[in-house]
Design an enzyme around this catalytic site. Structure first.
Site, PDB file in Angstrom:
ATOM      1  N   GLY A 158       6.322  -9.311   4.847  1.00 43.33           N
ATOM      2  CA  GLY A 158       6.444 -10.316   3.805  1.00 43.33           C
ATOM      3  C   GLY A 158       7.477  -9.999   2.749  1.00 43.33           C
ATOM      4  O   GLY A 158       7.526 -10.675   1.718  1.00 43.33           O
TER       5      GLY A 158
ATOM      6  N   ILE B  35      13.679   1.695   3.554  1.00 43.30           N
ATOM      7  CA  ILE B  35      14.028   2.934   4.236  1.00 43.30           C
ATOM      8  C   ILE B  35      15.373   3.443   3.723  1.00 43.30           C
ATOM      9  O   ILE B  35      15.546   4.631   3.466  1.00 43.30           O
ATOM     10  CB  ILE B  35      14.047   2.715   5.759  1.00 43.30           C
ATOM     11  CG1 ILE B  35      12.617   2.459   6.259  1.00 43.30           C
ATOM     12  CG2 ILE B  35      14.659   3.920   6.479  1.00 43.30           C
ATOM     13  CD1 ILE B  35      12.526   2.044   7.709  1.00 43.30           C
TER      14      ILE B  35
ATOM     15  N   ILE C 131       0.851  -1.177   0.000  1.00 42.14           N
ATOM     16  CA  ILE C 131       0.000   0.000   0.000  1.00 42.14           C
ATOM     17  C   ILE C 131       0.889   1.230   0.000  1.00 42.14           C
ATOM     18  O   ILE C 131       1.994   1.213   0.542  1.00 42.14           O
ATOM     19  CB  ILE C 131      -0.934  -0.003   1.236  1.00 42.14           C
ATOM     20  CG1 ILE C 131      -1.970   1.122   1.155  1.00 42.14           C
ATOM     21  CG2 ILE C 131      -0.132   0.093   2.518  1.00 42.14           C
ATOM     22  CD1 ILE C 131      -3.026   1.049   2.244  1.00 42.14           C
ATOM     23  N   GLY C 132       0.455   2.288  -0.642  1.00 45.87           N
ATOM     24  CA  GLY C 132       1.228   3.523  -0.628  1.00 45.87           C
ATOM     25  C   GLY C 132       1.367   4.119  -2.007  1.00 45.87           C
ATOM     26  O   GLY C 132       0.887   3.578  -3.005  1.00 45.87           O
ATOM     27  N   ALA C 133       2.050   5.251  -2.052  1.00 49.09           N
ATOM     28  CA  ALA C 133       2.137   6.015  -3.283  1.00 49.09           C
ATOM     29  C   ALA C 133       2.948   5.296  -4.363  1.00 49.09           C
ATOM     30  O   ALA C 133       2.586   5.335  -5.537  1.00 49.09           O
ATOM     31  CB  ALA C 133       2.738   7.388  -2.991  1.00 49.09           C
ATOM     32  N   ILE C 134       4.056   4.649  -3.988  1.00 49.11           N
ATOM     33  CA  ILE C 134       4.879   3.994  -5.006  1.00 49.11           C
ATOM     34  C   ILE C 134       4.158   2.797  -5.626  1.00 49.11           C
ATOM     35  O   ILE C 134       4.103   2.684  -6.860  1.00 49.11           O
ATOM     36  CB  ILE C 134       6.268   3.614  -4.445  1.00 49.11           C
ATOM     37  CG1 ILE C 134       7.083   4.895  -4.227  1.00 49.11           C
ATOM     38  CG2 ILE C 134       7.004   2.668  -5.398  1.00 49.11           C
ATOM     39  CD1 ILE C 134       8.469   4.668  -3.638  1.00 49.11           C
TER      40      ILE C 134
ATOM     41  N   GLU D  94       0.318 -10.361  -0.394  1.00 47.40           N
ATOM     42  CA  GLU D  94      -0.079 -10.412   1.011  1.00 47.40           C
ATOM     43  C   GLU D  94      -1.172  -9.402   1.325  1.00 47.40           C
ATOM     44  O   GLU D  94      -1.986  -9.612   2.213  1.00 47.40           O
ATOM     45  CB  GLU D  94       1.115 -10.204   1.922  1.00 47.40           C
ATOM     46  CG  GLU D  94       1.704  -8.812   1.903  1.00 47.40           C
ATOM     47  CD  GLU D  94       2.979  -8.714   2.717  1.00 47.40           C
ATOM     48  OE1 GLU D  94       3.115  -7.731   3.459  1.00 47.40           O
ATOM     49  OE2 GLU D  94       3.828  -9.602   2.604  1.00 47.40           O
TER      50      GLU D  94
END
Length: 425
Positions: free
Chosen positions: A331, A308, A211-214, A233
């Site tokens: 995962g 990160i 999930i997220g912008a990328i 997952e």
């Protein structure tokens, strides 16, 4: 349901005793009414251990005033737990997501109680774990007591999450909106990353993304692709346009053809309505979904994960900022390894080249105390907004050159100096 009697939240959690261990349902399925009722008993309970993965919503049991009541141990850290973890009021258990169910089933992490949230029962008395089957199915299987929050807003999903109401030791009927994650606004940097990553995704590939912008940026660049599948997952709203257009049809998946496979999902109400009673989506036990031996049998398996920071030899930190735990192992390694062993597979680490403060995420060495989630031996593709490179089969010196090529121009000189000092070239 006439033979089954709903209780109040206070009554439902009254069967929990001091010294017991509790599992809390994952992500957007965390049963907030039961959580609040449990926390209200904090003054009378002692040494109750709480296990869980990432949960949305409040986690009041991790408050400082309950340190003698609740021992909180999480296997993945979300925003609601970071302060407690990094201030020593809660503990982090590093673990591959695929192995969390096994920890419960084997008794490595013993469970007395499972607090869950489910859909209303059908005419046969079966409820659904809805948007979160993941490790919750295992927790329900082994817990001595199961307490359920039955919520009409929880979608009924197909797969491993069907539970007969007789499985519950007690339950409450409590209607509440599920947490929603609005679609991310995609920046120019993220769009460029999406373009680079989409360029190595082949028609007929099976996708794993988070999930997220990328991830959403990558998905937004796949409109010209054909016959993509999903075995992941988790997923969010980003897949919906591709499902609606037929780009995602799961046509060539040898396992579960025609079916989206996932362990949990989190997004908008539109997403929850999409999966409700949808036989084209199957929510399965994460011990199966994230099993490398399963993933590797999916041709062209393409795994897209973030980081990160990454050092110039390819070591990926994805769970901490130095010694400060930020998320978890999750995962990432399950799918990185599975995709690398898949015929035509593509394991991809995608990240912006810098933080919002223009600190390089490609670094000479990882921060002191940083966790190596994906080792340099496992890394293949790495993408930033400046390009995508493949480190597989490359020497440390060659890796450094490739990664510096996709670093931010502001930091290349520093990285080149570090590479010269290390490799003398």
């Amino acid at each position: 349901m006439s033979q089954y009697q709903s209780k109040s939240p206070k009554e439902a959690v009254s069967i929990i005793k001091s010294g017991e261990s509790i599992y809390i349902h994952t992500a957007g399925a965390a049963p907030q009414a039961l959580i609040n009722a449990l926390t209200d008993r904090g003054d009378e309970l002692k040494d109750v251990t709480i296990y869980g993965l990432h949960t949305e919503g409040a986690a009041p049991y991790a408050d400082e005033k309950y340190t003698n009541s609740f021992n909180v141990k999480v296997l993945f850290v979300g925003p609601n737990m970071r302060p407690a973890i990094n201030e020593g009021r809660a503990e982090f258990i590093p673990s591959f997501l695929s192995e969390v169910p096994l920890m419960f089933r084997s008794g490595v992490l013993p469970l007395d109680v499972a607090l869950i949230q489910v859909s209303p029962p059908d005419k046969h008395g079966f409820c659904s774990l809805g948007i979160s089957v993941d490790a919750t199915k295992a927790a329900v299987d082994v817990a001595k007591k199961v307490i359920a929050q039955i919520n009409p807003k929880m979608p009924r999903t197909h797969g491993d999450g069907l539970l007969h109401i007789s499985k519950f030791d007690t339950f409450i009927e409590y209607e509440a909106d599920l947490p929603e994650i609005p679609p991310h606004e995609i920046s120019d940097v993220e769009k460029q990353i999406g373009r680079h990553v989409s360029g190595v995704i082949e028609d007929g590939a099976t996708l794993q993304m988070g999930i997220g912008a990328i991830p959403d940026a990558v998905l937004s660049c796949l409109n010209g692709h054909k016959d993509l599948g999903v075995h992941t997952e988790m997923f969010s709203d980003g897949i919906l346009p591709l499902v609606e257009s037929g780009v995602i049809n799961n046509k060539f998946k040898p396992r579960h053809p025609g079916i989206i496979v996932s362990g949990f999902l989190l997004g908008s109400r539109k997403l929850y309505d999409f999966v409700d009673d949808n036989p084209g989506v199957r929510m399965l036990d994460i011990q199966y979904v994230n099993d490398t031996s399963v993933i590797r049998k999916l041709p062209k398996m393409t795994s897209i994960n973030s980081a990160i920071e990454i050092d110039i030899t390819g070591q990926v930190c994805a769970d901490s900022i130095g010694t400060k735990i930020y998320s978890g192992v999750g995962g990432q390694m399950d799918f990185i390894r599975g995709a690398s062993l898949s015929q035509g597979g593509r394991p991809i680490i995608a990240l912006s080249s810098t933080t919002l403060k223009n600190v390089s995420k490609i670094v000479p060495t990882l921060k002191t105390g940083a966790g190596v989630v994906t080792t340099r031996a496992h890394v293949h593709y790495v993408a930033t907004e400046f390009g995508i490179v493949n480190l597989y089969g490359k020497s440390l010196r060659e890796r450094a050159k490739l990664l510096i090529d996709i670093a931010h121009p502001d930091h290349k000189e520093e990285l080149e100096k570090a590479a010269f000092e290390r490799f003398r070239t």
